[in-house]
Design a protein around this motif. Structure first.
Motif, mmCIF file in Angstrom:
data_model
loop_
_atom_site.group_PDB
_atom_site.id
_atom_site.type_symbol
_atom_site.label_atom_id
_atom_site.label_comp_id
_atom_site.label_asym_id
_atom_site.label_seq_id
_atom_site.Cartn_x
_atom_site.Cartn_y
_atom_site.Cartn_z
ATOM 1 N N LYS A 157 0.846 -1.184 0.000
ATOM 2 C CA LYS A 157 0.000 0.000 0.000
ATOM 3 C C LYS A 157 0.882 1.235 0.000
ATOM 4 C CE LYS A 157 -0.676 0.465 5.030
ATOM 5 N NZ LYS A 157 -1.682 0.618 6.101
ATOM 6 N N LYS B 13 -3.566 3.861 -1.911
ATOM 7 C CA LYS B 13 -3.787 2.746 -2.813
ATOM 8 C C LYS B 13 -3.253 1.475 -2.153
ATOM 9 C CE LYS B 13 -4.038 4.642 -7.493
ATOM 10 N NZ LYS B 13 -3.488 4.577 -8.882
ATOM 11 N N TYR C 20 -2.676 -2.829 -2.906
ATOM 12 C CA TYR C 20 -2.540 -3.747 -4.026
ATOM 13 C C TYR C 20 -2.595 -5.201 -3.567
ATOM 14 C CZ TYR C 20 -0.645 0.575 -5.988
ATOM 15 O OH TYR C 20 -0.470 1.882 -6.386
ATOM 16 N N GLU D 217 -6.558 -3.544 -7.149
ATOM 17 C CA GLU D 217 -6.127 -2.276 -6.572
ATOM 18 C C GLU D 217 -7.332 -1.625 -5.907
ATOM 19 O OE1 GLU D 217 -6.097 1.776 -8.839
ATOM 20 O OE2 GLU D 217 -4.263 0.699 -9.327
ATOM 21 N N GLU E 117 -8.447 1.987 -4.062
ATOM 22 C CA GLU E 117 -8.077 3.371 -3.780
ATOM 23 C C GLU E 117 -9.103 3.980 -2.833
ATOM 24 O OE1 GLU E 117 -7.031 7.553 -6.125
ATOM 25 O OE2 GLU E 117 -7.019 5.632 -7.197
ATOM 26 N N ARG F 12 -10.863 0.263 -13.577
ATOM 27 C CA ARG F 12 -11.290 0.763 -12.267
ATOM 28 C C ARG F 12 -12.784 1.084 -12.310
ATOM 29 N NH1 ARG F 12 -6.351 3.510 -13.408
ATOM 30 N NH2 ARG F 12 -4.661 2.786 -12.042
#
Length: 282
Positions: free
Chosen positions: A139, A157, A159, A169, A171, A196
């Motif tokens: 992160k 973020k 991961y 991912e 966010e 995303r």
């Protein structure tokens, strides 16, 4: 801290400003192996936009703008430990960005200062990157500060991995999730898509390659911000194409808006320091 970051970013922005009639080349002041000359639209002295200098190991060591210089300093293992921004003709005063690593040589944070004699061994800095047991980035803090209402915020973020490749991912802005991302790869294990989403909002990045590890086109599509007939450019909807020399060095970079109209084009030349006439390095 935030004011120092702003000053440091200003050095970078100004160093990439658009064309002027005169451009300083300080090659005789720098110990380099070759340099990259960046032109806007066509190769000419008038269109010279920036110069970057590289070491024999192809490490970027300095960037020259119209009024500012941007220096990179490495340790004996070629690990970046400092970036320094200053005015072109007065490098005694500038802004420093120091890099810090953990015992496994993972970058964990930065420290911004304008103090030229600050002792990096005694600095207390904020760790912004965190790693798992495999030394993969787990992160990172993307942004922090105060919004227009004066309220403090942090954007992070995080991961998730499979076989050492990012597959997801997340966010977040403070405690609110703003994106959930999914990563895809092609048969050469090159990243091909980041998708995303959050509700009906999406942002998609696509990557095309001319050869393994050599990106040919990067496209961004998003519905986060509305596009209408009056929109000439959207930062979330555009594409960039790349052309290379035979040795793999970048030759051209062309940027398009959401309508496929060219916004700008950069052309790159490479010249060595070792020859009398600075022959093109390609």
């Amino acid at each position: 801290m935030n004011s120092l970051k702003s000053i440091f970013l200003l050095f970078i922005i100004i160093s990439s400003c658009q064309t002027r009639n005169e451009f300083p080349d300080v090659s005789n002041q720098i110990d380099f192996a070759y340099k990259q000359l960046k032109y806007s639209d066509k190769v000419s002295d008038k269109n010279l936009n920036g110069i970057r200098y590289f070491s024999i190991d192809s490490l970027l060591i300095e960037t020259i703008g119209f009024e500012y210089r941007y220096k990179l300093i490495y340790d004996s293992n070629n690990k970046l430990i400092e970036e320094y921004g200053c005015r072109m003709y007065n490098c005694d005063v500038g802004s420093r960005k120091l890099y810090f690593y953990d015992k496994n040589k993972n970058l964990i944070g930065n420290f911004y200062t304008s103090d030229s004699i600050v002792d990096r061994d005694t600095i207390t800095f904020e760790q912004t990157k965190f790693y798992n047991s495999n030394n993969l980035l787990k992160k990172e803090l993307i942004q922090s500060g105060k919004n227009v209402k004066g309220k403090y915020f942090e954007t992070w973020k995080e991961y998730k991995y499979l076989d050492n490749q990012i597959i997801k991912e997340f966010e977040t802005h403070n405690s609110d999730t703003i994106w959930i991302g999914k990563y895809e790869y092609n048969s050469d294990n090159n990243l091909s898509r980041i998708e995303r989403k959050l509700g009906d909002k999406y942002e998609i990045e696509d990557f095309e390659y001319s050869k393994p590890n050599r990106i040919k086109k990067h496209t961004i599509k998003s519905n986060e911000h509305k596009i209408d007939k009056h929109t000439s450019y959207s930062v979330n909807n555009n594409s960039t194409e790349y052309i290379y020399y035979e040795n793999g060095l970048i030759k051209e970079k062309i940027h398009f808006n959401h309508l496929g109209e060219k916004r700008w084009k950069y052309i790159y030349e490479y010249k060595t320091k070792s020859t009398k006439h600075n022959t093109v390095y390609n």
